[in-house]
Design an enzyme around this catalytic site. Structure first.
Site, short mmCIF file in Angstrom:
data_model
loop_
_atom_site.label_atom_id
_atom_site.label_comp_id
_atom_site.label_asym_id
_atom_site.label_seq_id
_atom_site.Cartn_x
_atom_site.Cartn_y
_atom_site.Cartn_z
CG ASP A 1 -131.48 14.53 -36.26
OD1 ASP A 1 -130.37 14.06 -35.92
OD2 ASP A 1 -131.60 15.66 -36.78
CB CYS B 1 -128.78 24.45 -39.67
SG CYS B 1 -127.21 24.91 -40.38
#
Lengths: 139, 402
Positions: free
Chosen positions: B194, B358
């Site tokens: 990612d 998050c």
């Protein structure tokens, strides 16, 4: 049900009426926060938690007694205002009066949905408890 | 290029209204003029759908769209045909997860880490639940780095996939992804990196990392929102079953069945976000036009200055001290709830992030009430750090008096 707070809405508005700078408004808000009293460990439990990303809010309604608390001071100040609104108005009207009050006092940013601060969740929880009885939290 | 020169490329900083001290680039970056122009000019000049109609306007649109794909691919050292357009990093991770579902069984392991953004964690929880595979986590050490030794010791041929952030969105820690990829691939596992928080700050070369998939977003590298990319090695992309159907992903349709188009189209159902792609292409061009060493030096100086200022402030607690770090700092103010701090900092024109970013599992490990996070872009300057420090002092003064 007993009156939730000593301070009524007029007294709160009065406190803010002389505030010019944002610092003064927040000083008042932090002073109001103290009106919520000491943190109660019995209230600050997972079962009473209302989800908010940025801070926690706890709510309980037992034996006709509404209790609210937060671990953020500014939210605690806002909770005092929220309780004062509930003190003076039936539930739905209290919600709109709360929004109007924050707007008048220059605190409208706390109503924004982009701040997931738990306040929205409180109104939802209160409506869920009241189940349509607008007078649930009234004196 | 000087600091002021970087900033002058972004029109939002010269608007008449007071623009905040923007320290939230890890959430989303501002757009330089060239990225705005690429999108506006395309809309003004006339738009057509890509890869379909043969008329001149459509061919021109397709050419621009293909050029954008090349630019974005080149930004991570890849070829255009290895790059799939997605709506962002989250979409890219989901494309890989659902695309690999058919390869996983209850005997398999999926590995990720404790420091992931929810997009790179919950998606794998879901895939594990669907396939019965076990989900395992590389632990985070006290300083914010990953416990690679644990991973190395636990790794076996049961591992089929490792999903890992290149850079933590919460602490800015740069993870040893090349090493993780090498370890995992010895056991035949695929590796997804990612890169959302890396592509604007590091020089990324997917060939050197040797990962199977690399995913990133436009809006964290000075491009628009709603566009991102999934890079994959040819075999890794071939392994993905499409999860969305329709449009150019199809080569032949009859009422009894259909055949899929070749890559990259096979994984791009429906009309793509053409304007977003052109914007992201322009963002890649924008970054390519500035010497990497210049960008890097600017960001390093800014990070060191901020770390030094924060670390020496008596009321500031740094929440992680990773060995390698880029452009993100997580901290708290002593005895002050991060949300109270964030509210008062916002009043002073400081835009930063507060909460769990998050990444709840990591956040809970660092601090029980969440944290404050500042993050930098090219447009930030030491004066922004000074403004932050001043605002922190004022904040402590207001909140700390009882």
């Amino acid at each position: 049900m007993t009156k939730l707070l000593q301070l009524d809405l007029d007294a709160i508005e009065q406190r803010f009426s002389d505030c010019r700078a944002w610092e003064e408004r927040y000083r008042q808000l932090l002073l109001l926060a103290k009106g919520l009293g000491k943190a109660d460990p019995a209230l600050r439990q997972e079962a009473h938690l209302i989800d908010g990303c940025e801070s926690d809010v706890w709510l309980s309604f037992e034996q006709q007694q509404l209790q609210l608390d937060s671990n953020a001071k500014i939210i605690r100040g806002l909770l005092v205002m929220l309780l004062a609104c509930l003190d003076s108005y039936p539930l739905s009207q209290a919600q709109s009066e709360f929004a109007a009050l924050l707007t008048r006092l220059g605190l409208a940013q706390h109503l924004s949905e982009s701040r997931n601060n738990g306040l929205q969740g409180i109104w939802q929880a209160l409506h869920a408890i009241a189940q349509g009885d607008e007078q649930t939290f009234c004196r | 290029m000087s600091q002021t020169a970087f900033r002058s490329l972004f029109p939002c900083f010269s608007t008449k209204d007071r623009f905040p001290v923007y320290l939230d680039s890890a959430a989303s970056t501002q757009l330089p003029q060239s990225v705005i122009d690429a999108q506006v000019n395309y809309c003004r000049a006339g738009h057509a759908n890509v890869n379909r109609s043969g008329h001149t306007l459509a061919r021109q649109a397709t050419d621009k769209f293909n050029k954008a794909r090349q630019l974005v691919a080149a930004h991570i050292g890849a070829q255009a045909e290895q790059l799939i357009w997605t709506s962002g990093t989250t979409d890219a991770i989901n494309t890989v997860a659902s695309g690999l579902t058919h390869l996983l069984t209850a005997d398999d392991e999926i590995w990720t880490t404790e420091l992931e953004h929810h997009a790179n964690l919950v998606t794998w929880q879901q895939l594990a639940a669907t396939t019965g595979a076990s989900l395992r986590y590389i632990p985070v050490l006290e300083n914010g780095d990953l416990d690679i030794a644990y991973f190395e010791a636990q790794l076996s041929k049961r591992c089929k996939l490792v999903a890992i952030a290149h850079v933590s969105n919460t602490t800015g820690a740069i993870n040893p992804v090349a090493r993780v990829a090498r370890l995992a691939q010895q056991f035949g596992a695929k590796v997804l990196v990612d890169g959302a928080q890396a592509v604007a700050h590091l020089k990324v070369d997917v060939n050197q990392l040797d990962c199977d998939y690399y995913v990133f977003s436009g809006h964290k590298m000075y491009g628009p929102t709603g566009i991102g990319a999934l890079y994959g090695k040819p075999a890794a992309l071939d392994a993905l079953q499409p999860s969305k159907f329709g449009g150019e992903m199809i080569s032949k349709v009859s009422l009894s069945g259909s055949e899929w188009n070749q890559l990259p189209y096979r994984l791009e159902a429906g009309t793509p976000n053409i304007i977003g792609a052109l914007g992201m292409g322009a963002a890649a061009q924008f970054l390519a036009d500035i010497e990497f060493s210049e960008r890097h030096r600017h960001e390093r100086q800014l990070l060191s200055y901020a770390l030094q200022q924060l670390a020496t402030h008596p009321e500031v607690e740094l929440l992680a001290k990773p060995m390698l770090q880029t452009s993100v700092i997580a901290f708290r103010l002593r005895d002050i709830h991060p949300q109270d701090a964030a509210t008062l900092l916002d009043q002073q024109g400081i835009a930063l992030r507060c909460g769990h970013h998050c990444a709840m599992p990591l956040s809970a490990k660092l601090s029980d009430v969440g944290s404050l996070r500042i993050s930098f872009g090219l447009y930030n300057e030491p004066a922004d750090v000074d403004a932050l420090m001043q605002a922190i002092d004022h904040c402590v003064e207001l909140l700390g008096d009882d």
